[in-house]
Design an enzyme around this catalytic site. Structure first.
Site, PDB file in Angstrom:
ATOM      1  N   GLU A   1      36.078  20.801  79.488  1.00  0.00           N
ATOM      2  CA  GLU A   1      36.044  19.409  79.050  1.00  0.00           C
ATOM      3  C   GLU A   1      35.000  19.221  77.960  1.00  0.00           C
ATOM      4  O   GLU A   1      33.876  19.701  78.056  1.00  0.00           O
ATOM      5  CB  GLU A   1      35.705  18.507  80.244  1.00  0.00           C
ATOM      6  CG  GLU A   1      35.550  17.031  79.889  1.00  0.00           C
ATOM      7  CD  GLU A   1      35.199  16.185  81.095  1.00  0.00           C
ATOM      8  OE1 GLU A   1      36.045  16.099  82.007  1.00  0.00           O
ATOM      9  OE2 GLU A   1      34.074  15.650  81.141  1.00  0.00           O
TER      10      GLU A   1
ATOM     11  N   PRO B   1      33.671  13.713  72.261  1.00  0.00           N
ATOM     12  CA  PRO B   1      33.506  13.650  70.808  1.00  0.00           C
ATOM     13  C   PRO B   1      32.038  13.422  70.441  1.00  0.00           C
ATOM     14  O   PRO B   1      31.431  12.447  70.884  1.00  0.00           O
ATOM     15  CB  PRO B   1      34.349  12.435  70.393  1.00  0.00           C
ATOM     16  CG  PRO B   1      35.227  12.142  71.559  1.00  0.00           C
ATOM     17  CD  PRO B   1      34.480  12.591  72.773  1.00  0.00           C
TER      18      PRO B   1
ATOM     19  N   THR C   1      37.415  13.799  76.285  1.00  0.00           N
ATOM     20  CA  THR C   1      37.160  12.536  76.979  1.00  0.00           C
ATOM     21  C   THR C   1      37.432  11.349  76.079  1.00  0.00           C
ATOM     22  O   THR C   1      37.520  11.454  74.855  1.00  0.00           O
ATOM     23  CB  THR C   1      35.720  12.456  77.502  1.00  0.00           C
ATOM     24  OG1 THR C   1      34.817  12.403  76.389  1.00  0.00           O
ATOM     25  CG2 THR C   1      35.393  13.657  78.384  1.00  0.00           C
TER      26      THR C   1
ATOM     27  N   ARG D   1      41.231   4.917  85.222  1.00  0.00           N
ATOM     28  CA  ARG D   1      40.975   3.487  85.160  1.00  0.00           C
ATOM     29  C   ARG D   1      39.924   3.163  84.119  1.00  0.00           C
ATOM     30  O   ARG D   1      40.015   2.209  83.376  1.00  0.00           O
ATOM     31  CB  ARG D   1      40.512   2.958  86.525  1.00  0.00           C
ATOM     32  CG  ARG D   1      40.418   1.449  86.579  1.00  0.00           C
ATOM     33  CD  ARG D   1      39.581   0.967  87.743  1.00  0.00           C
ATOM     34  NE  ARG D   1      38.172   1.268  87.541  1.00  0.00           N
ATOM     35  CZ  ARG D   1      37.216   0.854  88.362  1.00  0.00           C
ATOM     36  NH1 ARG D   1      37.529   0.149  89.435  1.00  0.00           N
ATOM     37  NH2 ARG D   1      35.961   1.150  88.129  1.00  0.00           N
ATOM     38  N   GLY D   2      38.883   3.967  84.061  1.00  0.00           N
ATOM     39  CA  GLY D   2      37.804   3.729  83.114  1.00  0.00           C
ATOM     40  C   GLY D   2      36.802   2.733  83.667  1.00  0.00           C
ATOM     41  O   GLY D   2      36.925   2.233  84.781  1.00  0.00           O
TER      42      GLY D   2
ATOM     43  N   LYS E   1      49.015   7.175  93.051  1.00  0.00           N
ATOM     44  CA  LYS E   1      49.045   7.666  91.675  1.00  0.00           C
ATOM     45  C   LYS E   1      49.976   8.871  91.539  1.00  0.00           C
ATOM     46  O   LYS E   1      50.701   8.996  90.550  1.00  0.00           O
ATOM     47  CB  LYS E   1      47.623   8.025  91.216  1.00  0.00           C
ATOM     48  CG  LYS E   1      46.714   6.819  91.034  1.00  0.00           C
ATOM     49  CD  LYS E   1      45.385   7.171  90.385  1.00  0.00           C
ATOM     50  CE  LYS E   1      44.439   7.863  91.329  1.00  0.00           C
ATOM     51  NZ  LYS E   1      43.083   8.031  90.746  1.00  0.00           N
TER      52      LYS E   1
ATOM     53  N   GLN F   1      36.293  14.338  90.226  1.00  0.00           N
ATOM     54  CA  GLN F   1      34.959  14.018  89.735  1.00  0.00           C
ATOM     55  C   GLN F   1      34.029  15.173  90.100  1.00  0.00           C
ATOM     56  O   GLN F   1      34.278  15.920  91.055  1.00  0.00           O
ATOM     57  CB  GLN F   1      34.480  12.727  90.404  1.00  0.00           C
ATOM     58  CG  GLN F   1      33.113  12.243  89.988  1.00  0.00           C
ATOM     59  CD  GLN F   1      33.104  11.759  88.559  1.00  0.00           C
ATOM     60  OE1 GLN F   1      32.986  12.574  87.661  1.00  0.00           O
ATOM     61  NE2 GLN F   1      33.209  10.448  88.349  1.00  0.00           N
TER      62      GLN F   1
END
Length: 608
Positions: free
Chosen positions: A20, A23, A51, A111-112, A176, A187
């Protein structure tokens, strides 16, 4: 190729892994991250992920980076993270079209960050409030439904923004998957036994898609503490105890982090079910490489398209600095990093080091602005404020006097944190506590500083860093917020009295920038001399990193303001501070005189 298809084709033959990245904030960092990804691609990851900043804050950079890595000649299957809450209406449709046009087939639907304080000033798309809404929408649109492979997040330690029972959270995860998710990336976590138990419960709930655990090798204690808090991660007691005696030695922490990650992965893999691992790299490379080497999983398979990457030239500007934090850099008196510029013919020589050494020491929040990991305070693009309600230590500021009281209480150790510091004042800052209090009580709220140090042992418990048997040096600097009238007075006073010994930067949130640092000059304010090593210049204050820090600092004010309802006095005061105050950084170059900066600043002409 879709990640689900690659996993299926791989079967149980050997473990796989994904990397991962986020930027970078600067053009140089972005350019050098592409080179870093090129090097890491030789380790043959099954895919990489990029991300997506909170509310689409890194939209353009995320799309650009994902497009580059997905396309020829890189040909890396790329998973683009995509959040759905707090997004401008129509943005998701635009992004999905752009992503498909770039040939990207993999998404991680999240979701953010939720809206804070009912952020009515940011329009949001009413169709999307949870990740499941995003999954359902993608599967409902014919042009996207069969094109995308969709991943979703799992939370072995519980979701950081909710207090739901584990059964409810697993039911939400199943919803989901039932909506069309093809895989789960978790996570980050450190409690292996808890994770294995969680996986068993997830499987018992009827969820059969691949689960890919998120692993973040510990890079520094400060980063570990900050991100585990931000993510709501459970830290096992034995891990906390093991880190305590190491946390001030960056090399030992990094070595420990590698060994701990290897042990985690071996235990999880031995338990069965899990075949792949997702590395949260923080845009760093050495620790991930060392973990994979320790597991004996490295090596490029024959015919792998990724082998092409190893032969690609690095982008221009690929150079690096040995980055080493001072203790001040992990507290409210946070440091900046960089060093004296050299010509292109000298890059990699003398004081400067090759790009590969960027990971020798952490970049912190103010690493070299050319580093891919520069500004990794929050790799997900948040404001720096933890996802939680207002910290009671910060009170309910309704005036500037209330803010002065909060910053003073922090310096007096009456409270443990501020929005600009997630931990208590460090021992180094305590050595200049009277000076910091005097500035703060004047209404100049200090958020960064360090004392002058002349040839102190690198093993010193307060000022030491880096390899033992060395000597470290520091120039004094201080950073604070003040009003425009005082900023104007400071600028004039330095012009009249600085005599070349004092440099400064100051800026407001509107983008007005002032300073007397010439051209591309950089002020090295922390450096070390070690046996058999180049001079390591670890903390540097220069224009590019100051501008980036300025943006983060003012976003912290706005993030804090957003925790209060629109129209509230607290929100008004904090937004006024963000709109009207200036961030000021002052450096004194006489490091041999401990009081040089303070004698200069505390002058009656400036109101002291």
């Amino acid at each position: 190729m879709k990640l689900s298809e690659k996993i299926s084709a791989r079967g149980q033959s050997r473990p796989f892994y994904t990397f991962e990245f986020f930027p970078p904030r600067t053009n140089q960092g972005f350019e050098n991250l592409v080179a870093r990804i090129s090097r890491l691609a030789t380790l043959d990851p099954l895919a990489i992920s990029v991300t997506w900043g909170a509310g689409g804050s890194t939209k353009d950079r995320s799309l650009e980076l994902a497009g580059i890595t997905q396309s020829h000649p890189y040909n890396l299957d790329t998973i683009l993270h995509l959040t759905c809450t707090n997004m401008q209406e129509g943005l998701i449709d635009d992004v999905l079209k752009s992503v498909k046009d770039k040939g990207i087939e993999n998404l991680l639907a999240l979701r953010g960050d939720p809206p804070r304080g009912k952020e009515e000033w940011i329009p949001s798309d009413p169709r999307f409030t949870h990740a499941v809404d995003l999954v359902r929408y993608i599967r409902s649109v014919p042009e996207y439904s069969s094109h995308f492979c969709i991943g979703v997040a799992g939370y072995p330690d519980g979701h950081p923004d909710t207090s739901l029972d584990e059964e409810v959270e697993i039911a939400n995860l199943k919803a989901k998957v039932d909506a069309g998710a093809d895989f789960i990336i978790t996570q980050l976590f450190y409690d292996v036994e808890q994770f294995i138990r969680w996986v068993k419960k997830v499987r018992e709930a009827g969820i059969t898609v691949p689960i890919i655990p998120g692993v973040m090798p510990i890079q520094t204690y400060a980063t570990f503490a900050r991100l585990t808090k931000l993510c709501g991660t459970t830290v096992p007691q034995d891990l906390e105890e093991a880190l305590k005696p190491l946390k001030h030695d960056d090399r030992l922490v990094k070595d420990f982090g590698v060994e701990y990650a290897i042990d985690m992965i071996q235990k999880i893999h031995a338990a069965g079910d899990i075949q792949g691992f997702h590395f949260c790299t923080l845009n760093l490379e050495k620790s991930v490489q060392r973990v994979l080497e320790g597991l004996r999983w490295t090596g490029v398979s024959q015919g792998s398209p990724n082998k092409l990457i190893a032969d690609l030239p690095a982008p221009l500007g690929e150079s690096g600095l040995l980055i080493t934090p001072t203790s001040a850099a992990s507290t409210a008196t946070s440091g900046l990093v960089s060093l004296t510029n050299k010509s292109k013919t000298e890059q990699g020589k003398g004081e400067l080091n090759n790009a590969a050494t960027w990971d020798d020491f952490p970049n912190g929040r103010f690493g070299d602005f050319k580093s891919p990991a520069f500004g990794n305070q929050d790799p997900w693009g948040g404001s720096g404020i933890a996802r939680s309600d207002v910290n009671p230590d910060w009170g309910n500021p309704k005036s500037c006097e209330d803010l002065t009281r909060m910053f003073t209480n922090y310096l007096e150790s009456q409270i443990a944190t501020t929005p600009f510091s997630d931990g208590p004042l460090c021992p180094e800052s305590v050595t200049i506590l009277p000076q910091l209090k005097k500035l703060t009580e004047r209404g100049w709220w200090t958020v960064g500083s360090q004392p002058a140090v002349d040839a102190v042992s690198s093993a010193d418990p307060i000022f030491g860093w880096g390899p033992r048997s060395g000597w470290v040096f520091q120039k004094a600097f201080v950073e604070f917020f003040c009003d425009k009238k005082d900023a104007d007075a400071i600028e004039k006073y330095i012009a009249d009295n600085g005599k070349g010994w004092v440099h400064y930067f100051m800026a407001n949130d509107k983008g007005d920038l002032r300073g007397n640092v010439p051209g591309e000059g950089r002020n090295a304010v922390t450096w070390g001399i070690f046996p058999g090593s180049e001079i390591a210049q670890s903390t540097i204050i220069e224009r590019e990193s100051f501008i980036t820090w300025k943006e983060e600092a003012f976003s912290t004010w706005r993030g804090w303001a957003s925790l209060y309802p629109p129209g509230s006095q607290e929100r008004h005061v904090l937004e006024t501070v963000a709109n009207e105050r200036w961030l000021v950084s002052i450096i004194h170059h006489d490091y041999r005189e401990p009081d040089s900066l303070w004698t200069f600043v505390f002058d009656k002409e400036l109101g002291f």
